[in-house]
Design a protein around this motif. Sequence first.
Motif, PDB file in Angstrom:
ATOM      1  N   ASP A  39      89.099  -7.194   7.598  1.00 32.57           N
ATOM      2  CA  ASP A  39      88.188  -7.557   6.635  1.00 32.57           C
ATOM      3  C   ASP A  39      88.008  -6.462   5.848  1.00 32.57           C
ATOM      4  N   VAL A  40      88.832  -5.257   5.774  1.00 28.02           N
ATOM      5  CA  VAL A  40      88.460  -4.279   5.073  1.00 28.02           C
ATOM      6  C   VAL A  40      88.684  -4.430   3.584  1.00 28.02           C
ATOM      7  N   PRO A  41      89.582  -5.263   3.017  1.00 28.61           N
ATOM      8  CA  PRO A  41      89.711  -5.392   1.558  1.00 28.61           C
ATOM      9  C   PRO A  41      88.266  -6.215   0.876  1.00 28.61           C
ATOM     10  N   ASP A  42      87.841  -7.346   1.753  1.00 31.85           N
ATOM     11  CA  ASP A  42      86.526  -7.709   1.538  1.00 31.85           C
ATOM     12  C   ASP A  42      85.368  -6.662   1.451  1.00 31.85           C
ATOM     13  N   MET A  43      85.455  -5.996   2.265  1.00 32.64           N
ATOM     14  CA  MET A  43      84.310  -4.875   2.554  1.00 32.64           C
ATOM     15  C   MET A  43      84.651  -3.879   1.243  1.00 32.64           C
ATOM     16  N   LEU A  44      85.709  -3.345   1.126  1.00 33.70           N
ATOM     17  CA  LEU A  44      85.947  -2.524  -0.044  1.00 33.70           C
ATOM     18  C   LEU A  44      85.630  -3.185  -1.398  1.00 33.70           C
TER      19      LEU A  44
ATOM     20  N   ALA B 285      76.953  -9.236   2.045  1.00 36.46           N
ATOM     21  CA  ALA B 285      76.348  -8.334   2.507  1.00 36.46           C
ATOM     22  C   ALA B 285      76.807  -7.877   3.760  1.00 36.46           C
ATOM     23  N   MET B 286      76.560  -6.510   4.113  1.00 34.90           N
ATOM     24  CA  MET B 286      77.093  -5.777   5.378  1.00 34.90           C
ATOM     25  C   MET B 286      76.249  -4.649   5.685  1.00 34.90           C
TER      26      MET B 286
ATOM     27  N   THR C 181      74.131  -5.320  -0.544  1.00 41.04           N
ATOM     28  CA  THR C 181      74.063  -6.964  -0.586  1.00 41.04           C
ATOM     29  C   THR C 181      74.618  -7.004  -2.105  1.00 41.04           C
ATOM     30  N   ASP C 182      75.474  -8.056  -2.395  1.00 39.51           N
ATOM     31  CA  ASP C 182      75.866  -8.692  -3.554  1.00 39.51           C
ATOM     32  C   ASP C 182      74.866  -8.717  -4.486  1.00 39.51           C
ATOM     33  N   PRO C 183      74.840  -8.273  -5.665  1.00 36.83           N
ATOM     34  CA  PRO C 183      73.480  -8.441  -6.661  1.00 36.83           C
ATOM     35  C   PRO C 183      73.029 -10.004  -6.809  1.00 36.83           C
ATOM     36  N   GLU C 184      74.098 -10.975  -6.715  1.00 35.68           N
ATOM     37  CA  GLU C 184      73.733 -12.159  -6.910  1.00 35.68           C
ATOM     38  C   GLU C 184      73.049 -12.786  -5.610  1.00 35.68           C
ATOM     39  N   HIS C 185      72.969 -11.950  -4.346  1.00 36.47           N
ATOM     40  CA  HIS C 185      72.225 -12.514  -3.314  1.00 36.47           C
ATOM     41  C   HIS C 185      71.140 -11.703  -2.772  1.00 36.47           C
ATOM     42  N   ARG C 186      70.690 -10.826  -3.692  1.00 39.91           N
ATOM     43  CA  ARG C 186      69.631  -9.928  -3.221  1.00 39.91           C
ATOM     44  C   ARG C 186      68.282 -10.757  -3.339  1.00 39.91           C
ATOM     45  N   GLY C 187      67.213 -10.133  -2.656  1.00 38.41           N
ATOM     46  CA  GLY C 187      65.914 -10.921  -2.666  1.00 38.41           C
ATOM     47  C   GLY C 187      65.826 -11.827  -1.369  1.00 38.41           C
TER      48      GLY C 187
ATOM     49  N   LEU D 143      68.678 -10.189   3.213  1.00 38.38           N
ATOM     50  CA  LEU D 143      70.047 -10.244   4.112  1.00 38.38           C
ATOM     51  C   LEU D 143      70.318  -8.713   4.709  1.00 38.38           C
ATOM     52  N   ALA D 144      70.102  -7.507   3.563  1.00 41.14           N
ATOM     53  CA  ALA D 144      70.095  -6.390   4.069  1.00 41.14           C
ATOM     54  C   ALA D 144      69.425  -6.010   5.309  1.00 41.14           C
ATOM     55  N   THR D 145      68.062  -6.369   5.394  1.00 41.85           N
ATOM     56  CA  THR D 145      67.104  -5.995   6.374  1.00 41.85           C
ATOM     57  C   THR D 145      67.501  -6.821   7.472  1.00 41.85           C
ATOM     58  N   ARG D 146      67.907  -7.918   7.453  1.00 41.37           N
ATOM     59  CA  ARG D 146      68.380  -8.694   8.894  1.00 41.37           C
ATOM     60  C   ARG D 146      69.607  -7.947   9.474  1.00 41.37           C
ATOM     61  N   LEU D 147      70.542  -7.589   8.705  1.00 39.44           N
ATOM     62  CA  LEU D 147      71.744  -6.846   9.048  1.00 39.44           C
ATOM     63  C   LEU D 147      71.187  -5.504   9.851  1.00 39.44           C
ATOM     64  N   VAL D 148      70.351  -4.587   9.338  1.00 43.03           N
ATOM     65  CA  VAL D 148      69.979  -3.540   9.536  1.00 43.03           C
ATOM     66  C   VAL D 148      69.490  -3.654  10.931  1.00 43.03           C
ATOM     67  N   ARG D 149      68.558  -4.826  11.012  1.00 39.92           N
ATOM     68  CA  ARG D 149      67.865  -4.936  12.476  1.00 39.92           C
ATOM     69  C   ARG D 149      69.113  -5.312  13.399  1.00 39.92           C
TER      70      ARG D 149
END
Length: 241
Positions: free
Chosen positions: A114-119, A151-152, A170-176, A179-185
């Motif tokens: 998944d590294v290419p997608d992550m980068l 998001a990651m 989180t990708d700007p188009e998917h903020r709000g 997603l980031a909070t759920r991943l941090v948890r």
Amino acid sequence: MIPTAPADPSTHPLDNAVWAALAGPHAPLAQRVGSAARYPADVYAYAALADPADPAAWADLHTLAGPGTTVRIKGVESVPPGWEVVGGGRGVQLIDTALRAEPAPEAVRLGPDDVPDMLDLVARTRPGPFLRRTVELGTYLGIRHRGRLVAMAGERLRPPGWTEISAVCTDPEHRGRGLATRLVRAVAAGIRERGDTPLLHASATNIQAIRLYEAIGFTLRRRTRILQVRTPGTDRAAETL
């Protein structure tokens, strides 16, 4: 096996977190000379000293990095004569004191494939250092939308008893959407399962992120300085000839 430094009971591992990780759980990854160590350049571009007040540790870092080389280091306020500060900034360190950790059913484990997608996501969001092999430092989780990683979050430094949550983005188009909070948890849940306590680092200027982390249960522990320094240009070995 790389020898690990004995713990100094007078200091907290988070006061020198990069060294504590490299001398502890991440010792197999460490490139080390005496009292200086660093991560491989494509894993995490930071070095550390066992004791930044010890001139011998700086000499070891010079040997490790080589002459005229730029390195990044945290928790250091000044450098010895001959070293040059070429950049830097301020950061904050936050620790989990009241976070609600829980799995995120929609999250998937990310790995080398998944590294290419992550980068690509990192390039769009700029959450901080994330390199080709950073994924080797711990567990990374992501959320995809129609196959695209949007998001990651994952694990980076591992001082004994602690694990840093990093690369939260989180990708700007998917903020709000939280997603980031759920991943941090979710990342925090895995950290706690193995008996560690989550921590975070952020730029001191990223007020929005700091407020978010405090709102979900992190507490500011300390402020840190980050320096980018250039080693002396003369090979120390040559100086003794």
